[in-house]
Structures are given as structure tokens and as C-alpha cells.
Scaffold this active site. Structure first.
Site, short mmCIF file in Angstrom:
data_model
loop_
_atom_site.label_atom_id
_atom_site.label_comp_id
_atom_site.label_asym_id
_atom_site.label_seq_id
_atom_site.Cartn_x
_atom_site.Cartn_y
_atom_site.Cartn_z
N ASP A 155 -0.79 4.00 43.28
CA ASP A 155 0.17 5.04 42.92
C ASP A 155 1.55 4.44 42.68
OD1 ASP A 155 1.13 7.54 42.40
OD2 ASP A 155 1.23 8.21 44.48
N GLU A 160 9.87 6.38 42.34
CA GLU A 160 9.39 7.01 43.58
C GLU A 160 9.19 6.00 44.71
OE1 GLU A 160 5.80 9.25 43.07
OE2 GLU A 160 5.50 9.49 45.22
N GLU A 214 -4.83 16.43 44.66
CA GLU A 214 -3.75 16.88 45.53
C GLU A 214 -3.62 18.40 45.53
OE1 GLU A 214 -0.35 14.49 44.24
OE2 GLU A 214 -1.05 12.83 45.47
C1 GCV Z 1 3.14 15.01 40.74
C2 GCV Z 1 2.00 10.94 43.89
C3 GCV Z 1 3.34 11.60 44.05
C4 GCV Z 1 3.25 13.09 43.76
C5 GCV Z 1 2.71 13.26 42.34
C6 GCV Z 1 1.34 12.60 42.28
C7 GCV Z 1 0.75 12.66 40.89
O1 GCV Z 1 1.11 11.35 44.88
O2 GCV Z 1 3.81 11.36 45.34
O3 GCV Z 1 4.55 13.63 43.86
O4 GCV Z 1 2.62 14.62 41.99
O5 GCV Z 1 1.48 11.24 42.62
O6 GCV Z 1 0.95 11.72 40.15
O7 GCV Z 1 0.10 13.65 40.55
#
Ligand code: GCV
Length: 954
Positions: free
Chosen positions: A396, A424, A324
């Protein structure tokens, strides 16, 4: 399905509430004693209220009379907690003595710290339980009977003290005390995704609990935090986000963090930091972060030495690399192991560890496979003090997904599991979703990695393979809310994460029962009902969210609202069927990443569990499940019953009003109100979507439906556009429908007549004129008096027409387009009484986010220093509306002050999210100018996108 908590039993709990209420009437005085005082939830499960059962209280008072002085550091914490807890639970002050003088003295310590422990607990027994294990038992010391809380290590003593208190909190008998415990997972880690600017990534309960800018000052709540974590056995914490700001490793920050580490240490918790892999470049201008570069290696070694000078027991680093957008070793053609080993080498002389996350992906098509395909070939290449941290599932943190195939597939690489405590994807701080049953499923999953019985628990507990380090991490849900977690009931997940990390063999029911009793008391019907609600909540959430493992149907970046349409690559729905073919035979081959015994279960339609069917297979809507139902019928039933059960959770909670204090009862009820509304939105959005795709009628019910197009949009009052929607007929006959948008007060909607044949969808365009105060509105659809209308609603932002404003300003740059009839406000507009608006003092900055095509929203004025906008307010009462937000970047609060007082404040806004702030202004008898001071939190920007001043009617 948790066998003990069937739907019927949940229904049965309604009766228990009724019965409980009756009983309570009989015991009104008792009820008054236990539930009248408002509580704010800040004490979490460490409330230590006096035991309310008289016989038990008497027996506890006999059993525990004094605490023998234990020592310093962690021992002092254990002693303080026992004094505090016993004093509260027994309703009398418990003193500290140098040596036991009465029966019931509690002696706590290690063989080194306490001669009594040394002489009464065989060293070999304590050694066997390790430095975190403990015994709690009775012993005769001279002429008195004492209770021993003993361990080979100080942490063990602390955990033993909490165990003893738990026995009383949960009203267990203590006559035959004979406890011996050791933790299953060596590393039990909290992961905070807290940022330097005070925000929390995926945090739903305010801002960060850590006040970085005030460090080294230690706030009292840091100790409360440490106690809460220690009480459930957490032994390390990563305090900053894995999307790491390199500043956390700056010399200034390390020095400031040292006192925080001292505070945590007293509660047995090691401080750790997320490290940005490019730190050598960001902090010290190195040209590269290549792990093979000698200067980079030296930088990390020096950095580790610097950290350990200030924080001698620093735990180590957590790294998110090449994921990411984060930097990492792959940027230099190196592997993840090369990157991890660079940091491991630097930490090794000091005893630190590096935790390297396996969360890597590049798109929905390969998401479930990429971590496995990247990390499995690297098995054996990671340093001895490195661990790979693997999310519980390959996607996720979804409400349902299989265990991650990397568990068991890394026999020569220290591995640990990452769970998400913050919700989340599971309703955030709005929905009740108790994750312990979900986590238990993962712990219990048999990977077959070292043969049958190689559960995930045995892998991450370090017994399946020869791991030097292993354990479990939880992405935390704590924030600045008084009750830490926003939703009072979300703290059950924090507690459950720690308890399960200590012992994955505990049942979800045991853990829930313990949390309920400690948090709300032991009233029988309360315990029965609330425990049942917790245990059932995940299935309920799943049933209106994403049944059969369809997965990832949330959208909008915030992962709360349904976005089934924009997530089609995830569930691959089309006219012929639904589900993601991840089989070896015809799909992406994900099933082949598991060990053969598991592959064969997931690969075959005959054996794949129904709850994961759509995760692994694309099937026709008419595919029959084991229940005999078709997939589409199951989807319909599940969403309808999900909403009913969400309402039932609400009613059950409502029924607990006499067993819970008014404040917590009210606050939780408000969350349930929102959950039920939102569950309806989920049901309607998903049911209408799958009817549209499948065109198969529900065998049990029928409806008409309406779906709006995009996720959210802006409706300008000045140029009203027809709202486009699709109307569907999920009944068995043709219908003539009168379709109108269900508008808020002050708006108007035309009614459009449309004929819709059975199982057809027809596009309809309904003219709508917004009005009233500007704002965000979730709009639905009406079809005459019909009650069977399901609507996938739309959220719209409205703006007032310039023609009804006294002043209408489009703030931004001099060059960007202007909104119809609005006047331009740029930084160079100094106050001019003739014009009627302008800046006083230093002018702010401006930005134009050219990607957003809406003339009003794309640009704004902003600054991190306060600015004052003066506006002329004509005679009489007016309402000023200020639009704040940023089309491209998230924004923190904008404060509006008038005469030095904050009169409006915006909430945290995601990117492309806006808010209208309302400020009533009175121009008096002859009009006046008003100064609006705009400001932000330190180092953040305030925003002003537009301003509308409207005369109040009458
Ligand atoms: C910390 C998902 C979440 C992100 C998070 C990522 C991760 O994509 O939406 O907010 O970033 O996981 O675990 O690195």
C-alpha cells in the site's frame, strides 16, 4: 541508490550553496530582482516570470512575437496559455493576430483548424503521433518565419503549447526547434479522494478543492486546477473518493457536475466519478446490487444514459469493490469481473470505461498475495472497456516495496497502474519525499510477462500486450491550501507524476530540474542544490523510516507516526530476527507470483536486493548484507544517518534563503523543522525497538533508552498515575540511571533510580503530576545530564483537576459515568443562574461511545445546528478550555463564537483524537454570564466533550 546522487554529492551540494551565496553577493542587484517578492505558491510551476538571463531573453523576444488565433474550446485554452506564458516570460504583451504578420508568430492548430498547419505538416506525420501527440517546429509561411505547434487533435495542440512554454521556463535554446512527442500512457488520470463533506481522505493540504454544495457555480480555481493538470498532460480526473458516497451518482449531483465537466473539457480533461457499487440500492431502493439481477443492469444502463445526457464526454467509473468495507459483487457470490462487466456494459454504448481497483486485502498475513490470487485467475474475463487498476506494489504505497506481481500477469485484461502522489506513508505534507525515483523504479521493473524486457512501463503503456485501454492514475495531493499541496515542495510530486505518465523514459533528474526552474527560477546553485535535495529525499526518508524493505511501520490510522510495535505482523520481528518470509520454500509464497526469472531473484538470499531483503525474507539480525554489515548494524546506521541527512536537507534549504522569496523560504523551512524533529522521533522509536528485540550492541555508538507503553494516553491531573516505561542499556557496562519524565512546564516528575545491566531492559514506574494548561503533550525522558538518551516518546492528553477549576463540566448523556469532581452537562440542562451553566434556546443532542472506557472522553454533546451554552464567569480574568473530538468517528471543526465572533476553532480530528480549545474570558469587576455559541460547518456536527474554566493567576 540513484547513481548520480550519492551521499557524497549531497554533501557536496553544501559547498555549492556556499559558492552560490558568494556569487550572489557579487550579483546583489540581480538577486534583489528575482527573490524579493513574497510568493504564495498558488501559481505552482506555471509562474511564467520574465526570463532573467539577458541574452536568452533577447533571443526569445526575437523568436516569439505574436500568437495566431487558434479556435474555440481546447484550442482557445492553448492560445490563451501561450499568450499568458509568453507575455510573462518575455516581459512584454504578446498580441493575438488573425494571420502571421511578423517572423516569430506562433501558429497552433490541427489540420482541420488551421490552413497553415494543413499545408506545412504532413497529415501522416501528425496521425502517427496521435491526437495527443504534437510537433513544435519552425516553418516559412509566405515571407515570415513561424513556429508551428501542430497536432492531429486539439489536446495535442494544448500539450504542444505547454511544451513550448516549458522550453522557455527551463531556459533551453530555441534556435533549432524540432520537437515531436506522443504520450507513452494513453490514460493519465488524477484520482481525488475527496468526500461530499469537503474532507479529503489522505489529504494533507486542507479540504477539498471542489465545493460540491456550491455547484453548479464554477469557482475561478477550477480553471487554475485544470490548467495545472493539463500542463503536465493529465487527460482525465476522478473527482470523488473511491470510498464512494452513492450521492455522487444522484440526479441532482450529475446535473450540478455538468458545468464542472465543461470547465475541465476546455483543458482536455474528462470528468470521471467513483461509483459506489450499491448505488442502485442506496439511491433508488432496489433490493439488491447483484450484477446478474436484470433490474440492477437496467438501473446502471439508465444511470449511464442520464449521465451522458448531461456530460457527453463523461470518462466513466472508478470502483473500489469488496475492499475495506465497500460493497461489491462478491457480496452476491459473483466475481470482480462480473461486477466490472455490469458497469462496462452500461457505459459501452456511450464510449465510457470502467476502472476496477485490484486493492483487496484481509490482513497482514495475506495482504501481499490477495490481489494477485483474486485477479490473476480472472484474466480474460473483463469486458473490453474495463481496466484493472493496480497499485504500484502489493502492499500500500510504502516507501519501498517490489512492483506488484499483477503487472505482466494479466495479458488479456486491460491494466493500469495506481501511484500515490499524496504522501500517505511517506511523510505527508511534513517530510520532503520526492517520489519520482520510486515511481521510475516501478516503471522500469522488468516483469518478464511477455519475455525479458516486459517492463511495467510497457505493460501500462499498452505496448506489451494487446490492450484497448491502459495508463496510470495518481492519487492526488491537492487541497484548499493556497499553494494547493501544503508543503510547497510537495507540488514537485504532482508535477512529476504527470511528466512521468507522459514519458516514463525521462530521468528523475530531468523532471526535478524542470520543476525547480519553473517553480523557483534558474539560479544555478539553486537548481543544483534543490534538485539534489529532491532526488535524495526518498532515500533519506526511507533510511529513518523503514530500511531494507521492512515496510509498514507507521501506525495510528493516520500513517504518519512510527508504530513499529503495533505493526509486528508486518515486519515479524522477534528475538531471533526480522523480516517477513514471503518465499515459496518456507514462507507465504509471494515470490512465486512473479515470473520465474523474477521469482528466482527474490526467492534466494544470495540474489534478493538488500533494499527488499526484509520484504521477502526473515533473517537473523546478524545476517550479512552485501555491504558486509550485519542487518542490525545497517538498521542502526541507517536511522542515525537518516536523521543527520534530514538535518542536512534543512541546512541546505536554509542556505537557499537568498535565492528563494522570503515567504516560500520561511514556510518550507518551518516544514523542515518539523521533519527534523519527526525524523528524530522515528530514529529513536525504531532504534530502541530493535535494540530491545535483538539486544545487540551497536558497534559504532552506544546509548541508554526509554520506551513508553501505548501509543497515546490520557493523564488526569485529578488522579495522577505513575507513567510506566522501560529503560534499556545499550552500552557495554552496567549503569545506574536516574530516570525522570521530561515534563512540560507546570508539571512535576519524580526521579527514580534504577540499575540496568548492559544489554538489559528494566521496567520503571515514574510518578508524574500534570499541571498547567490542558492539552496534548509529547513527553520524553531525562536521565540526569546524559546526552545519549534515546526515547520512544508518548503523546498524552491532560485534563485539569476539578479542584482548580471554577467550573468543570463533563458533557454527555445523563447515564454515562462522570469524571472525578466534574459536573454533568447534558442536553436537558437549561441555563440556570444558580447552577451557573446551561443551554439557552434549542438544546443539542448527546452521544455515549460506550467502547471507550474513559469516563470523560466516552461521551459528548453535539449537533449540526448551532447551540448556545451560557456559563457564569466570576469576576476577573479566566481561561475557558473546551475539549472537542469523538472517540469513534472523525470530527470536523467545532467553532466557538462569543458575541458573534469566532474565538476558537478546532482542526480536523481523526477518530479518538481530541483538542482543547482555549478561550480567554473576562468576568469584569463583578462577574458576568457569557454565551458560547457552538457550531460546525454545514451538515457536520460540532462536539463538546468537557469544559474547564480556570481563574488566571495574579
Ligand atoms: C481510499 C489505504 C488507505 C485508505 C485508502 C485505501 C485505498 O488503505 O489508507 O485511506 O482508501 O488504501 O486505496 O482504497
Amino acid at each position: 541508490m540513484n547513481a548520480k546522487w550519492t551521499r557524497r554529492r549531497l554533501l557536496g551540494t553544501s559547498a555549492a550553496v556556499a559558492a552560490g551565496t558568494y556569487l550572489l553577493d557579487q550579483q546583489a542587484a540581480w538577486a534583489a530582482l528575482t527573490t524579493s517578492a513574497d510568493e504564495d505558491g498558488h501559481e505552482l510551476w506555471l509562474r511564467y516570470r520574465q526570463v532573467d538571463e539577458p541574452r536568452l531573453l533577447a533571443s526569445y523576444r526575437r523568436a516569439f512575437t505574436q500568437v495566431v488565433k487558434a479556435g474555440d474550446g481546447v484550442l482557445a485554452s492553448a492560445q490563451a496559455e501561450l499568450v499568458r506564458g509568453l507575455s510573462g516570460l518575455l516581459g512584454r504583451s504578446i498580441g493575438v493576430v488573425d494571420a502571421p504578420t511578423r517572423s516569430g508568430a506562433v501558429v497552433l492548430g490541427t489540420p482541420e483548424s488551421s490552413p497553415i498547419v494543413r499545408s506545412h505538416c504532413p497529415a501522416a506525420e501528425l496521425e502517427k503521433l496521435g491526437p495527443e501527440g504534437y510537433v513544435v517546429r519552425r516553418a516559412r509561411v509566405g515571407k515570415v518565419d513561424v513556429v508551428l505547434v501542430a497536432s492531429a487533435g486539439e489536446r495535442g495542440v494544448l500539450y504542444g503549447a505547454f511544451h513550448l512554454l516549458r522550453l522557455l521556463q527551463t531556459q533551453r535554446g530555441v534556435e533549432k526547434l524540432n520537437v515531436a512527442e506522443r504520450p507513452a500512457n494513453p490514460l493519465r488520470l488524477a484520482n481525488h479522494w475527496d468526500n461530499l463533506d469537503g474532507s479529503v481522505e489522505r489529504g494533507y493540504s486542507g479540504t477539498s478543492i471542489f465545493h460540491w454544495y456550491d455547484l453548479p457555480e464554477i469557482k475561478p480555481h477550477y480553471v487554475e486546477y485544470a490548467r495545472a493538470m493539463a500542463s503536465v498532460g493529465i487527460n482525465a480526473t476522478v473527482v470523488n473518493n473511491v470510498n464512494a458516497n452513492a450521492e455522487f451518482l444522484s440526479s441532482e449531483m450529475i446535473e450540478k457536475l455538468a458545468p464542472l465537466a465543461d470547465t475541465l473539457r476546455a483543458w482536455g480533461i474528462k470528468l470521471q466519478l467513483s461509483a459506489n457499487f450499491a448505488s442502485p440500492m442506496v439511491l433508488d431502493g432496489l433490493e439488491t446490487a447483484d450484477p446478474f439481477d436484470p433490474a440492477v443492469r437496467t438501473w446502471w444502463r439508465d444511470k449511464a444514459t442520464e449521465i451522458y445526457t448531461h456530460i457527453p464526454d463523461f470518462g466513466g467509473f472508478l470502483v473500489k469493490a469488496n475492499s475495506e468495507g465497500q460493497p461489491g459483487p462478491v457480496d452476491y457470490g459473483r466475481t470482480h469481473a462480473d461486477g466490472a462487466n455490469l458497469l462496462a456494459e452500461a457505459l459501452e454504448p456511450h464510449g465510457g470505461i470502467v476502472i476496477w481497483r485490484a486493492f483487496v486485502w484481509h490482513g497482514p498475513e495475506t495482504w501481499a498475495d490477495e490481489a494477485f490470487e483474486t485477479f490473476q485467475p480472472l484474466d480474460g474475463e473483463f469486458a473490453a472497456n474495463a481496466l484493472v487498476q493496480i497499485k504500484n506494489g502489493p502492499i500500500d504505497f510504502q516507501v519501498r516495496e517490489p512492483a506488484h506481481p499483477l503487472f505482466g500477469a494479466l495479458p488479456r485484461t486491460n491494466s493500469m497502474m495506481e501511484l500515490q502522489v499524496t504522501q500517505e506513508y511517506t511523510g505527508q505534507s511534513t517530510h520532503l519525499c520526492y517520489a519520482v525515483p520510486l515511481w521510475k523504479e516501478v516503471y522500469d521493473f522488468d516483469t518478464h510477462g511477455a519475455g525479458p524486457g516486459t517492463t511495467v512501463a510497457s505493460v501500462v503503456g499498452g505496448t506489451a500486450f494487446d490492450y484497448g485501454h491502459s495508463g496510470v492514475a495518481g492519487v492526488m495531493n491537492f487541497g484548499s491550501s493556497t499553494n494547493w499541496t501544503g508543503h510547497h515542495l510537495a507540488a514537485a510530486n504532482t508535477h512529476g507524476f504527470g511528466r512521468l505518465a507522459w514519458n516514463p523514459q525521462l530521468s528523475a533528474e530531468q523532471i526535478a530540474d524542470e520543476w525547480v526552474r519553473s517553480t523557483f527560477g534558474s539560479h544555478r546553485s539553486l537548481v543544483t542544490v534543490l534538485t539534489g535535495m529532491l532526488l535524495h529525499s526518498r532515500e533519506i526518508y526511507e533510511s529513518y523510516n523503514s530500511p531494507l524493505g521492512a515496510g509498514f511501520v507507521q501506525g495510528g490510522g493516520d500513517h504518519l507516526d512510527p508504530c513499529v510495535r503495533c505493526n509486528e505482523p508486518w515486519h515479524q520481528s522477534d528475538a531471533s530476527g526480522v523480516g517477513f518470509d514471503r518465499t515459496v520454500a518456507t514462507g507465504t509464497g509471494t515470490t512465486g507470483h512473479y515470473f520465474p526469472a523474477v521469482t528466482s531473484v527474490f526467492e534466494s538470499l544470495d540474489t534478493c536486493p538488500d533494499e527488499l531483503l526484509l520484504f521477502f525474507h526473515h533473517v537473523p539480525y546478524t545476517h550479512r548484507l552485501r555491504s558486509g554489515k550485519t542487518v542490525i548494524q545497517h538498521i542502526y546506521d541507517s536511522h542515525f544517518s537518516g536523521l543527520e541527512n534530514a538535518s542536512r536537507l534543512r541546512s541546505l534549504w536554509q542556505g537557499l534563503r537568498r535565492q528563494v522569496d522570503p515567504r516560500r523560504h520561511r514556510e518550507v523551512l518551518a516544514r523542515f523543522d518539523r521533519q527534523v524533529d519527526h525524523a528524530r522521533q522515528w530514529r529513536d522509536t525504531l532504534v530502541t525497538y530493535w535494540f530491545e528485540k535483538s539486544r545487540i550492541l551497536d558497534r559504532r555508538r552506544s546509548w541508554v533508552q526509554a520506551q513508553f507503553g501505548p501509543m497515546w494516553t490520557v493523564l488526569h491531573e485529578s488522579s495522577p498515575a505513575p507513567m510506566e516505561l522501560t529503560v534499556g542499556n545499550a552500552t557495554s557496562g552496567a549503569l545506574s540511571l536516574a530516570v525522570a519524565v521530561d515534563v512540560p512546564e507546570g508539571w512535576t516528575s519524580a526521579t527514580v533510580d534504577v540499575d540496568v545491566p548492559s544489554r538489559e531492559l528494566v521496567p520503571v514506574s515514574v510518578p508524574v503530576q500534570p499541571g498547567g494548561p490542558p492539552g496534548y503533550f509529547l513527553v520524553g525522558v531525562r536521565m540526569g545530564a546524559r546526552k545519549d538518551v534515546l526515547v520512544d516518546p508518548i503523546e498524552v492528553l491532560t485534563t485539569p483537576a476539578a479542584s482548580r477549576c471554577v467550573l468543570a463540566l463533563d458533557a454527555g448523556t445523563a447515564a454515562s459515568p462522570l469524571h472525578d469532581g466534574y459536573r454533568r452537562l447534558t442536553p436537558s440542562d437549561a441555563w440556570n443562574a444558580e447552577v451557573g451553566y446551561g443551554w439557552v434556546g434549542t438544546a443539542p443532542e448527546s452521544r455515549d461511545r460506550t467502547g471507550n472506557t474513559d469516563a470523560l472522553l466516552r461521551d459528548f454533546v453535539n449537533d449540526n445546528a448551532a447551540s448556545t451554552l451560557r456559563i457564569a464567569v466570576p469576576a476577573g480574568a479566566h481561561d475557558a478550555y473546551l475539549l472537542v473530538g469523538d472517540a469513534d468517528v472523525r470530527s470536523f471543526a467545532t467553532y466557538v463564537r462569543v458575541d458573534g465572533k469566532v474565538v476558537a476553532e478546532s482542526p480536523f480530528l481523526f477518530r479518538n483524537d481530541f483538542a482543547w480549545l482555549h478561550v480567554p474570558l473576562d468576568g469584569g469587576a463583578s462577574g458576568r454570564s457569557v454565551d458560547l455559541e457552538l457550531s460546525s460547518a454545514p451538515n457536520e456536527h460540532w462536539h463538546l466533550v468537557a469544559l474547564a474554566l480556570i481563574a488566571q493567576k495574579g
